[in-house]
Write a protein that holds these residues in place. Sequence first.
Motif, PDB file in Angstrom:
ATOM      1  N   ILE A   7       0.833  -1.209   0.000  1.00  0.00           N
ATOM      2  CA  ILE A   7       0.000   0.000   0.000  1.00  0.00           C
ATOM      3  C   ILE A   7       0.867   1.259   0.000  1.00  0.00           C
ATOM      4  CG2 ILE A   7      -0.298   0.318   2.501  1.00  0.00           C
ATOM      5  CD1 ILE A   7      -3.305   0.802   1.857  1.00  0.00           C
ATOM      6  N   LEU A   8       2.086   1.186   0.572  1.00  0.00           N
ATOM      7  CA  LEU A   8       3.010   2.312   0.463  1.00  0.00           C
ATOM      8  C   LEU A   8       3.392   2.551  -0.996  1.00  0.00           C
ATOM      9  CD1 LEU A   8       5.511   1.922   3.450  1.00  0.00           C
ATOM     10  CD2 LEU A   8       3.793   3.701   3.129  1.00  0.00           C
ATOM     11  N   GLY A   9       3.665   1.469  -1.728  1.00  0.00           N
ATOM     12  CA  GLY A   9       4.000   1.606  -3.148  1.00  0.00           C
ATOM     13  C   GLY A   9       2.870   2.236  -3.931  1.00  0.00           C
ATOM     14  N   ILE A  10       1.639   1.760  -3.693  1.00  0.00           N
ATOM     15  CA  ILE A  10       0.485   2.340  -4.381  1.00  0.00           C
ATOM     16  C   ILE A  10       0.320   3.806  -3.987  1.00  0.00           C
ATOM     17  CG2 ILE A  10      -2.035   2.251  -4.562  1.00  0.00           C
ATOM     18  CD1 ILE A  10      -1.867  -0.768  -4.271  1.00  0.00           C
ATOM     19  N   GLY A  11       0.524   4.108  -2.701  1.00  0.00           N
ATOM     20  CA  GLY A  11       0.401   5.491  -2.242  1.00  0.00           C
ATOM     21  C   GLY A  11       1.408   6.415  -2.899  1.00  0.00           C
ATOM     22  N   LEU A  12       2.634   5.937  -3.098  1.00  0.00           N
ATOM     23  CA  LEU A  12       3.641   6.758  -3.775  1.00  0.00           C
ATOM     24  C   LEU A  12       3.270   7.006  -5.233  1.00  0.00           C
ATOM     25  CD1 LEU A  12       6.925   5.225  -2.293  1.00  0.00           C
ATOM     26  CD2 LEU A  12       6.059   7.542  -1.929  1.00  0.00           C
ATOM     27  N   VAL A  13       2.704   5.993  -5.884  1.00  0.00           N
ATOM     28  CA  VAL A  13       2.251   6.187  -7.271  1.00  0.00           C
ATOM     29  C   VAL A  13       1.158   7.246  -7.315  1.00  0.00           C
ATOM     30  CG1 VAL A  13       1.092   5.099  -9.231  1.00  0.00           C
ATOM     31  CG2 VAL A  13       2.889   3.861  -8.007  1.00  0.00           C
ATOM     32  N   VAL A  14       0.204   7.149  -6.386  1.00  0.00           N
ATOM     33  CA  VAL A  14      -0.887   8.125  -6.353  1.00  0.00           C
ATOM     34  C   VAL A  14      -0.344   9.524  -6.055  1.00  0.00           C
ATOM     35  CG1 VAL A  14      -2.975   8.814  -5.119  1.00  0.00           C
ATOM     36  CG2 VAL A  14      -2.617   6.421  -5.701  1.00  0.00           C
ATOM     37  N   ALA A  15       0.610   9.611  -5.122  1.00  0.00           N
ATOM     38  CA  ALA A  15       1.126  10.922  -4.714  1.00  0.00           C
ATOM     39  C   ALA A  15       1.876  11.615  -5.837  1.00  0.00           C
ATOM     40  CB  ALA A  15       2.037  10.753  -3.496  1.00  0.00           C
ATOM     41  N   TYR A  16       2.628  10.873  -6.626  1.00  0.00           N
ATOM     42  CA  TYR A  16       3.492  11.502  -7.627  1.00  0.00           C
ATOM     43  C   TYR A  16       2.976  11.365  -9.061  1.00  0.00           C
ATOM     44  CZ  TYR A  16       6.875  12.253  -3.948  1.00  0.00           C
ATOM     45  OH  TYR A  16       7.494  12.679  -2.810  1.00  0.00           O
ATOM     46  N   ALA A  17       2.128  10.382  -9.319  1.00  0.00           N
ATOM     47  CA  ALA A  17       1.534  10.273 -10.657  1.00  0.00           C
ATOM     48  C   ALA A  17       0.103  10.781 -10.665  1.00  0.00           C
ATOM     49  CB  ALA A  17       1.585   8.823 -11.152  1.00  0.00           C
ATOM     50  N   GLY A  18      -0.514  10.860  -9.498  1.00  0.00           N
ATOM     51  CA  GLY A  18      -1.859  11.412  -9.398  1.00  0.00           C
ATOM     52  C   GLY A  18      -2.937  10.545  -9.988  1.00  0.00           C
ATOM     53  N   THR A  19      -2.710   9.222 -10.037  1.00  0.00           N
ATOM     54  CA  THR A  19      -3.695   8.336 -10.640  1.00  0.00           C
ATOM     55  C   THR A  19      -3.573   6.942 -10.066  1.00  0.00           C
ATOM     56  OG1 THR A  19      -4.534   7.431 -12.730  1.00  0.00           O
ATOM     57  CG2 THR A  19      -2.148   7.725 -12.534  1.00  0.00           C
ATOM     58  N   LEU A  20      -4.673   6.194 -10.122  1.00  0.00           N
ATOM     59  CA  LEU A  20      -4.683   4.779  -9.760  1.00  0.00           C
ATOM     60  C   LEU A  20      -4.728   3.887 -10.995  1.00  0.00           C
ATOM     61  CD1 LEU A  20      -7.207   4.983  -6.787  1.00  0.00           C
ATOM     62  CD2 LEU A  20      -4.857   4.136  -6.605  1.00  0.00           C
ATOM     63  N   SER A  21      -4.933   4.462 -12.147  1.00  0.00           N
ATOM     64  CA  SER A  21      -5.060   3.711 -13.392  1.00  0.00           C
ATOM     65  C   SER A  21      -3.698   3.189 -13.845  1.00  0.00           C
ATOM     66  CB  SER A  21      -5.655   4.593 -14.485  1.00  0.00           C
ATOM     67  OG  SER A  21      -5.518   3.998 -15.762  1.00  0.00           O
ATOM     68  N   TYR A  22      -3.661   1.925 -14.263  1.00  0.00           N
ATOM     69  CA  TYR A  22      -2.414   1.372 -14.793  1.00  0.00           C
ATOM     70  C   TYR A  22      -1.904   2.205 -15.968  1.00  0.00           C
ATOM     71  CZ  TYR A  22      -3.518  -3.052 -12.353  1.00  0.00           C
ATOM     72  OH  TYR A  22      -3.803  -4.011 -11.423  1.00  0.00           O
ATOM     73  N   ALA A  23      -2.777   2.409 -16.937  1.00  0.00           N
ATOM     74  CA  ALA A  23      -2.362   3.062 -18.180  1.00  0.00           C
ATOM     75  C   ALA A  23      -1.823   4.464 -17.914  1.00  0.00           C
ATOM     76  CB  ALA A  23      -3.532   3.107 -19.167  1.00  0.00           C
ATOM     77  N   GLU A  24      -2.503   5.227 -17.077  1.00  0.00           N
ATOM     78  CA  GLU A  24      -2.057   6.595 -16.795  1.00  0.00           C
ATOM     79  C   GLU A  24      -0.766   6.608 -15.987  1.00  0.00           C
ATOM     80  OE1 GLU A  24      -5.245   8.669 -14.936  1.00  0.00           O
ATOM     81  OE2 GLU A  24      -6.653   8.343 -16.592  1.00  0.00           O
ATOM     82  N   ALA A  25      -0.636   5.674 -15.038  1.00  0.00           N
ATOM     83  CA  ALA A  25       0.595   5.608 -14.237  1.00  0.00           C
ATOM     84  C   ALA A  25       1.783   5.205 -15.099  1.00  0.00           C
ATOM     85  CB  ALA A  25       0.413   4.628 -13.081  1.00  0.00           C
ATOM     86  N   PHE A  26       1.581   4.216 -15.989  1.00  0.00           N
ATOM     87  CA  PHE A  26       2.679   3.767 -16.846  1.00  0.00           C
ATOM     88  C   PHE A  26       3.080   4.846 -17.846  1.00  0.00           C
ATOM     89  CE2 PHE A  26       0.988  -0.838 -16.255  1.00  0.00           C
ATOM     90  CZ  PHE A  26       1.490  -0.839 -14.960  1.00  0.00           C
ATOM     91  N   ALA A  27       2.108   5.655 -18.257  1.00  0.00           N
ATOM     92  CA  ALA A  27       2.419   6.745 -19.177  1.00  0.00           C
ATOM     93  C   ALA A  27       3.323   7.784 -18.530  1.00  0.00           C
ATOM     94  CB  ALA A  27       1.126   7.395 -19.671  1.00  0.00           C
ATOM     95  N   LYS A  28       3.283   7.872 -17.194  1.00  0.00           N
ATOM     96  CA  LYS A  28       4.112   8.836 -16.468  1.00  0.00           C
ATOM     97  C   LYS A  28       5.356   8.188 -15.862  1.00  0.00           C
ATOM     98  CE  LYS A  28       0.145  11.770 -15.278  1.00  0.00           C
ATOM     99  NZ  LYS A  28      -0.623  12.399 -14.181  1.00  0.00           N
ATOM    100  N   ALA A  29       5.651   6.955 -16.275  1.00  0.00           N
ATOM    101  CA  ALA A  29       6.774   6.226 -15.682  1.00  0.00           C
ATOM    102  C   ALA A  29       8.098   6.948 -15.900  1.00  0.00           C
ATOM    103  CB  ALA A  29       6.835   4.813 -16.260  1.00  0.00           C
ATOM    104  N   ASP A  30       8.302   7.495 -17.091  1.00  0.00           N
ATOM    105  CA  ASP A  30       9.561   8.197 -17.369  1.00  0.00           C
ATOM    106  C   ASP A  30       9.712   9.440 -16.497  1.00  0.00           C
ATOM    107  OD1 ASP A  30      10.355   6.349 -19.248  1.00  0.00           O
ATOM    108  OD2 ASP A  30       9.425   7.416 -20.926  1.00  0.00           O
ATOM    109  N   GLN A  31       8.588  10.099 -16.205  1.00  0.00           N
ATOM    110  CA  GLN A  31       8.651  11.260 -15.310  1.00  0.00           C
ATOM    111  C   GLN A  31       8.999  10.831 -13.887  1.00  0.00           C
ATOM    112  OE1 GLN A  31       5.070  13.664 -15.610  1.00  0.00           O
ATOM    113  NE2 GLN A  31       4.800  13.111 -17.774  1.00  0.00           N
TER     114      GLN A  31
END
Length: 692
Positions: A187-211
């Motif tokens: 849940i910490l990992g998911i929380g960090l994705v939400v905090a810095y990518a601003g999304t829970l969606s796989y596709a949107e998070a992966f699109a921001k992976a380089d950022q």
Amino acid sequence: MSAQLSQNLLLVVPLAPLVGAIAAGLFGKLIGRQGAHSVTILGVFIAFVLSVLTLKDVVLDGARYNATVYEWMVLGGLKMEVGFLIDGLTAMMMCVVTFVSLMVHIYTIGYMAEEDGYQRFFSYISLFTFSMLMLVMSNNMLQLFFGWEAVGLVSYLLIGFYYTKPSAIAANMKAFLVNRVGDFGFILGIGLVVAYAGTLSYAEAFAKADQLAQLTLPGTDWMLVTVISICLFIGAMGKSAQFPLHVWLPDSMEGPTPISALIHAATMVTAGIFMVARMSPLFELSDTALSFVMVIGAITALFMGFLGIIQNDIKRVVAYSTLSQLGYMTVALGASAYSVAVFHLMTHAFFKALLFLGAGSVIIGMHHDQDIRNMGGLRKYMPITWITSLIGSLALIGTPFFSGFYSKDSIIEAVQASHLWGSGFAYFAVIAGVFVTAFYSFRMYFIVFHGKENFRHKPFPGEHDNHAEVDDHGHAAAHAKADDHGHADDHAHEPHESPWVVTLPLVLLAIPSVLIGYFTIEPMLYGGLFKDSIFINAEHHPAMEELAQEFHGALAMALHGLSSLPFWLASSGVAVAFVFYRIKPEIPAAIGRALSPLVRVLENKYYMDWFNEHVLAAGARLLGRGLWKGGDVAFIDGALVNGSARLIGGMSSVVRLVQTGYLYWYALVMILGLIGLMTWQLWPYLGGSVGR
């Protein structure tokens, strides 16, 4: 133009087992035993058929689906929703989960025939299937986490199915607590994705992976994507039982055998492997995370295999082989061979379910005695169980042309081609693990199905008290009646083949255990099945490209495998097991005496349980006691609650001195107060100064 998948039919896949679970769980007494198993089997069968049709559309017609099914809430720009992502990876997992679950449901009719909680058990396993399907079909991390926690919850209920048995209660609590440790990282990992990518969606998070790869964790110089990946993998370490969070899985054998097969083959323990493969766009950005994954997997693959050598409980031998094979899958993930890990997940699901259900068939034939030392010579009494168990063992050790060979050898080759830190140790671990796996697998096989018929005199009756086991499983009355009628002991324990509802799933699982690897290795590893599911940075992680260059077809691979190092190591393991347990059984006994300190370490499972109970648990108790005594009793109760009461009491005792109740006293205070106020106001006009 690719075919379109129907959202309504996709909804039926997870909901059909859910409906069966609700019907059997809430209306079990009304519909009876036959109604409970009929409705749950029908639900899983419908899910399986629709999963196969979905896989056909995905493979043959290129169909894909990624959409929201239900929007729960929107918080600012963060969407929380239920949605499905159907691609090659999901469709394959749907088929594996539903097929193995269907086999387990059918098998349960025979295995649990005498149980009191028959309807409850069918409800649980059907609910387990629903939870796993929701996990693999998710297109966002919220639904992933829901499925993740749901399989954990149902596993708790199933491991503790015999809720009057103390060891089962301890086992399900252990599984629950250990998985909470992993889930905290998840849940910490998911929380960090939400905090810095601003999304829970796989596709949107992966699109921001380089950022995300350009960022560091605030206050440190750690790459943010490394921290995210390791946190996510800690979740996988708990769910997929990787060292040191593996300790719950062997104890989960306290649950009935059908759920052992379901947990260890197609559902809970594979969830972590699936999750890391799904998150490959994030893991590919961190070599540190991949090396961590690889080393943890290598430790699990080798050292958990060693523990399988000294086990005498037939289910625990298979359980430790599960731990070892999960280590192999994790090593493949670390080598960026995600498709190979998922391929081994699939082949392993079939032959491991076969081995567990075969072990359960042996347990039925042995009247619920699980100690392999009390068996022997069962081949002629249980021919179907014997041949299917042999097929499962051959697949497990990676015999050429069997399904396990194609996936296991691909893992070894991928690790050999990896250049990441830790790959050298990982290669040694998976190579050595081939011999170890073959040795403990065929140790069990030779002891159970060949040799002296020890079940007639039971040389080790104390290892598993059969009458206590019978009591816990609800079979005491039947056996007591047999004893009261004077039936001979050898008649009561004469082995027998299991009924057709038990042997049919064995046969149906044996078929893919032999054939599935041969027919699927090319599309799964070198075709386009996972082309839009798994991302690999081939420039930095070339393992899959090197495998593709060396692959010349399934037949050529198997023929070459007959002259490879893994084949000779596996053959050596089988040969040594044959000599030790068929020709010269005094040899392992002598080795055990000579290496008694090492054997003691293995018997105590590297003292991991001791460490957890006497160090971690003791530390937690001390911390808890400190927080209780110092935080709750001393600070909250003592300082805040009682202290504030004492302060108010002291102030009240002072104020009470001037609250006399006499009117003349109040008049005097008012007059003095009025004189003081007037003096303060008129003082400047009388030539004084307020400040003086």
